[in-house]
Design an enzyme around this catalytic site. Structure first.
Site, PDB file in Angstrom:
ATOM      1  N   HIS A  93       3.434  -2.645   3.333  1.00 52.20           N
ATOM      2  CA  HIS A  93       3.465  -0.934   2.545  1.00 52.20           C
ATOM      3  C   HIS A  93       5.181  -0.699   1.926  1.00 52.20           C
ATOM      4  O   HIS A  93       6.335  -1.272   2.059  1.00 52.20           O
ATOM      5  CB  HIS A  93       3.808   0.427   3.500  1.00 52.20           C
ATOM      6  CG  HIS A  93       2.418   0.375   4.941  1.00 52.20           C
ATOM      7  ND1 HIS A  93       1.937  -1.147   5.144  1.00 52.20           N
ATOM      8  CD2 HIS A  93       1.315   0.700   4.430  1.00 52.20           C
ATOM      9  CE1 HIS A  93       0.356  -0.673   5.274  1.00 52.20           C
ATOM     10  NE2 HIS A  93       0.243   0.152   4.984  1.00 52.20           N
ATOM     11  N   HIS A 134      -5.732   9.300  -0.459  1.00 56.54           N
ATOM     12  CA  HIS A 134      -6.066   8.292   1.115  1.00 56.54           C
ATOM     13  C   HIS A 134      -6.695   9.727   2.039  1.00 56.54           C
ATOM     14  O   HIS A 134      -5.809   9.366   3.379  1.00 56.54           O
ATOM     15  CB  HIS A 134      -4.325   8.104   1.677  1.00 56.54           C
ATOM     16  CG  HIS A 134      -3.763   7.397   2.382  1.00 56.54           C
ATOM     17  ND1 HIS A 134      -4.031   6.894   4.136  1.00 56.54           N
ATOM     18  CD2 HIS A 134      -3.339   6.130   2.017  1.00 56.54           C
ATOM     19  CE1 HIS A 134      -3.770   5.697   4.517  1.00 56.54           C
ATOM     20  NE2 HIS A 134      -3.337   5.548   3.160  1.00 56.54           N
ATOM     21  N   ASP A 161       0.906  -1.203  -0.175  1.00 57.07           N
ATOM     22  CA  ASP A 161      -0.262  -0.262  -0.136  1.00 57.07           C
ATOM     23  C   ASP A 161       1.118   1.132   0.334  1.00 57.07           C
ATOM     24  O   ASP A 161       1.743   1.803   0.369  1.00 57.07           O
ATOM     25  CB  ASP A 161      -0.946   0.129   1.627  1.00 57.07           C
ATOM     26  CG  ASP A 161      -2.125  -0.957   1.131  1.00 57.07           C
ATOM     27  OD1 ASP A 161      -2.277  -1.571   0.440  1.00 57.07           O
ATOM     28  OD2 ASP A 161      -3.015  -0.923   2.327  1.00 57.07           O
TER      29      ASP A 161
HETATM   30 ZN   LIG Z   1      -2.928   3.372   3.248  1.00 57.00          ZN
END
Ligand SMILES: [Zn+2]
Length: 275
Positions: A235, A145, A90
């Site tokens: 991430h 986001h 992500d």
């Molecule tokens: Zn995120």
């Protein structure tokens, strides 16, 4: 005289706010410093404090919805009888980590799924192009986001659509999957994703790499939870993840797991809720 007349105009011009690029976005919630580097930094400061829903919380929410007779179509796990795992990254693309991440995945011959953020994509479109070129799947993680459950449905849809349009302009393909920031979803958020042609994807495993807990902790949390059809939340931008990723992949391979993109995982999914 001329100078006196011009002065207010010059002053006004110097105060004009530089808006960030992004013709796709009608609505852009959240406050970002228009200077690109500052936007990135403020984003990461917030990302590190991000409070993700745990897999247990997500599973409990799904159970609650089921008990209430609500069928919310989302993907949380692939086929629990198959030794397949989807690695998902992500919050990228990230100028300091994406290339290194791609190099690791290429070396390990692993295809993954990147849930990218629109404003990060605008900043580094080449990185998303490289991800797609190397056979990874690109998913949508909203344009700016934001917590989608806090937005009216049409704004949630705009967030997703802006990011999808951007992805399409770079890869030639609209994304089929989306992930709401923080895993904060409800029926409206999932519907907003569907309206833009996407299935909402959650995860079975969150080692919390965004908080920099240490490479040993990330590895242990990930490896402890490896499971059939699992979706691992990692991430792009977390430097510790880069250090420990080869170890995680090699360990999982030794245990007989195969890494797949989310679309491959979905095609074999049995845990997906009814559409
Ligand atoms: Zn995120």
């Amino acid at each position: 005289m001329v100078a006196i007349f011009l002065l207010p105009i010059l002053l006004a011009a110097s105060q004009v706010k530089i808006t960030a690029p992004g013709p796709h976005v009608a609505h852009r919630p959240g406050v970002f410093n228009p200077a690109r580097e500052d936007r990135l930094d403020s984003y990461w400061r917030r990302a590190q404090q991000e409070d993700y829903r745990s897999p247990e919380e997500l599973a409990a929410q799904i159970e609650r919805d089921k008990r209430r007779g609500r069928q919310i179509p989302l993907l949380m796990r692939g086929n629990p009888r198959e030794k397949i795992i989807a690695l998902t990254f992500d919050d990228g693309p990230h100028p300091e980590t994406t290339r290194a991440l791609l190099a690791i995945l290429a070396k390990e011959k692993v295809k993954a799924t990147f849930f990218v953020i629109g404003f990060m994509v605008e900043r580094d479109p080449d990185l998303v192009h490289a991800e797609a070129l190397e056979g990874h799947e690109i998913g949508n993680h909203t344009f700016s986001h934001v917590t989608l459950t806090h937005l009216p449905t049409h704004e949630a849809r705009t967030e997703y659509r802006a990011c999808s349009d951007l992805i399409k302009s770079i890869t030639g393909k609209y994304p089929a999957f989306c992930r709401p920031p923080g895993g904060d979803y409800d029926a409206r958020v999932v519907r907003a994703g569907r309206d833009v042609g996407m299935t909402t994807v959650l995860w079975t495993d969150d080692p919390g790499d965004y908080a920099d807990p240490g490479t040993g902790v990330i590895a242990q949390r990930t490896l402890d939870r490896l499971s059939n059809g699992g979706i691992v939340l990692l991430h792009d931008g977390a430097k510790q993840t880069l250090l420990v990723l080869p170890q995680i992949i090699e360990h999982a391979k030794k245990k007989g797991f195969r890494f797949v993109r989310v679309s491959e995982l979905e095609s074999s999914a049995t845990a997906r809720l009814v559409r």
